[in-house]
Design an enzyme around this catalytic site. Structure first.
Site, PDB file in Angstrom:
ATOM      1  N   ARG A 119       7.468  -3.971  -5.571  1.00 35.31           N
ATOM      2  CA  ARG A 119       6.344  -3.173  -5.026  1.00 35.31           C
ATOM      3  C   ARG A 119       5.204  -3.871  -5.765  1.00 35.31           C
ATOM      4  NH1 ARG A 119       7.269   3.032  -4.509  1.00 35.31           N
ATOM      5  NH2 ARG A 119       5.369   3.082  -3.491  1.00 35.31           N
ATOM      6  N   SER A 147      -5.248   4.933  -3.094  1.00 36.56           N
ATOM      7  CA  SER A 147      -3.913   5.252  -3.710  1.00 36.56           C
ATOM      8  C   SER A 147      -4.138   6.107  -4.966  1.00 36.56           C
ATOM      9  CB  SER A 147      -3.523   4.080  -4.203  1.00 36.56           C
ATOM     10  OG  SER A 147      -2.566   4.280  -5.237  1.00 36.56           O
ATOM     11  N   ASP A 170       3.289  10.318   2.828  1.00 35.64           N
ATOM     12  CA  ASP A 170       4.767  10.220   2.508  1.00 35.64           C
ATOM     13  C   ASP A 170       5.541  11.099   3.809  1.00 35.64           C
ATOM     14  OD1 ASP A 170       4.335   9.067   0.289  1.00 35.64           O
ATOM     15  OD2 ASP A 170       4.427  11.014  -1.007  1.00 35.64           O
ATOM     16  N   ARG A 187       8.189   1.308   5.317  1.00 36.62           N
ATOM     17  CA  ARG A 187       8.542   2.513   6.322  1.00 36.62           C
ATOM     18  C   ARG A 187       8.184   2.562   7.585  1.00 36.62           C
ATOM     19  NH1 ARG A 187       7.426   7.109   1.351  1.00 36.62           N
ATOM     20  NH2 ARG A 187       9.403   6.777   0.636  1.00 36.62           N
TER      21      ARG A 187
END
Ligand code: S3P
Length: 432
Positions: free
Chosen positions: A123, A168, A317, A348
């Site tokens: 990541r 973020s 999320d 995702r």
């Protein structure tokens, strides 16, 4: 590898449940309790793998942290009392631990090395390393410090004025925590508001922090942190799976008690209401800047919607489970501005599109999101969790609307954020 075979469900979700403590708030309580002077108690902490990575990290840095049932007792000695660890720090799957700790370790006068599991090691870390280097941090590591493993030679930092290039909360938090060790004022500007648990908790622990309008946050090292009692509300990101199940399974009427309702996290409730869901909040209270209450969700006919722009960080999320909900809504649902999903525990966007395609949904991947054409019944079948907790839990909830069995290749990842997920699922909605 723990495979699971789920049968189609035929009982609506009715009753009351609790979900475990909020992951983001638990990490921050452990971190600030470890930097503060005195005894911090954290009640209803999230007893899951990611939070243990943060607990064990501070234990390696010389802090005594004891667990009794759902309470943690942290014996902080002040932020400058942390000690050089004799072993590399292991962050497992936890991006929050890795990124927030990088901010802290950059300001401490010793050497640390750190790594994660294969997902975390891939990541992006440059988004943290770059502003920390601007503050004077000495960090080196794999692929020009873009990835873990990384090494930090901590030392003197100076405050910076930094506008976040990505929306973020982890980047914002890393810089604010580094600001606790830096000379002068550290200013972070965020164009789109992301979860603000770090700011709330820094204020609660007595830090010199101000949050001005237009997303301008300032912090200095002027005040020492003082120990506190922190009670963690239930995690809305965990509640989301049961909210979804009740919203899409006819006859459901579910109450989820004591869930965190911080507005930077409740995008899923806004989107569901926009889709026509019946959602009521009861007994809302606020403490230390964090609100919480009971969520009552009932089944209703849903319609498609568009999710884009400023709401995205408020539900980032929850997008996997929202995609599943959208398969059960009339019309199309468009999700855009969500390219951050590609650098989560797995990509995702790919993971959820592949999973729902395997289950017979009509869904298309786009660069920064997806388009779901509803309403389709789901077929059941074999799906992959990609070792990602949120993908595994979404697959399990799909069994509420699937005609046949669903087999998930590996469900062990749920332990990252919700070890008791399947117990709650079986308790509230047994299969026939
Ligand atoms: C988190 C922030 C978000 C979120 C993650 C937890 C946090 O990540 O996806 O699960 O606790 O700060 P980003 O900051 O990378 O968006």
């Amino acid at each position: 590898m723990e495979k699971i075979h789920l049968l189609p469900r035929n009982t609506p979700l009715v009753g009351e449940i609790h979900v475990p403590g909020d992951k983001s708030i638990t990490h921050r309580a452990i971190i600030l309790g470890s930097l503060a002077k005195g005894i911090t108690k954290v009640t209803n902490f999230l007893n899951a793998e990611d939070c243990w990575r943060t607990i064990q990290t501070f234990q390696s840095l010389g802090i005594t942290i004891e667990q009794q049932h759902s309470t943690l007792t942290i014996r902080g000695k002040g932020k400058c009392a942390l000690k050089e660890p004799s072993i590399p720090l292991y962050f497992g799957n936890s991006g929050t631990t890795a990124r927030l700790l990088l901010g802290i370790l950059s300001g401490l006068p010793f050497f640390t090395t750190m790594y994660g599991d294969s997902s975390l090691n891939n990541r992006p870390m440059q988004r943290i390393v770059q502003p920390l280097k601007q503050m004077g941090a000495c960090i080196d590591g794999r692929s020009h410090s873009q990835h873990l493993p990384l090494a930090v030679r901590g030392g003197k930092l100076r405050g910076i004025h930094y506008t976040l290039p990505v929306n973020s909360a982890q980047v914002k938090s890393a810089i604010l925590l580094a600001g606790l060790f830096a000379e002068g004022t550290t200013t972070v500007i965020e164009k789109v508001e992301t979860r603000n648990h770090t700011e709330n908790m820094l204020r609660t622990f007595g830090a010199d922090i101000t949050v001005e309008r237009h997303g301008c946050i300032k912090i200095s090292n002027k005040k020492d942190l003082e120990a506190r009692h922190i009670d963690i509300p239930g995690d809305i990101s965990s509640a989301a799976y049961f909210i979804a199940a009740a919203a899409i399974f006819p006859g459901s009427n579910l109450i989820i008690k004591n869930v965190g309702l911080n507005e930077t996290r409740t995008g899923i409730l806004d989107v569901l209401k926009q889709m026509g869901a019946s959602i009521m909040i009861r007994d809302k209270k606020c403490m230390n800047g964090e609100c919480f209450g009971n969520i009552n969700v009932k089944y209703s006919n849903l319609k498609g919607t568009i999710i884009e722009g400023n709401i995205v960080p408020r539900l980032i999320d929850e997008i996997p489970i929202i995609a599943l909900i959208a398969t059960q809504a009339e019309g199309s649902t468009i999700i855009r501005d969500a390219s951050e999903l590609r650098v989560k525990e797995t990509d995702r966007i790919k993971a959820i599109v592949n999973m729902l395609l395997n289950l017979g949904a009509n869904i298309k991947e786009t660069d920064d999101g997806m388009i779901i054409y509803g309403k389709t019944s789901l077929t059941g079948g074999y799906v992959q969790s990609y070792a990602d907790h949120r993908i595994a839990m979404t697959a399990a909830i799909a069994s509420f609307v699937a005609d046949e069995d669903i087999v998930i290749d590996d469900i062990s990842a749920v332990d990252v954020s919700y070890p008791g997920f399947f117990q709650t699922l079986y308790q509230i909605a047994p299969t026939a």
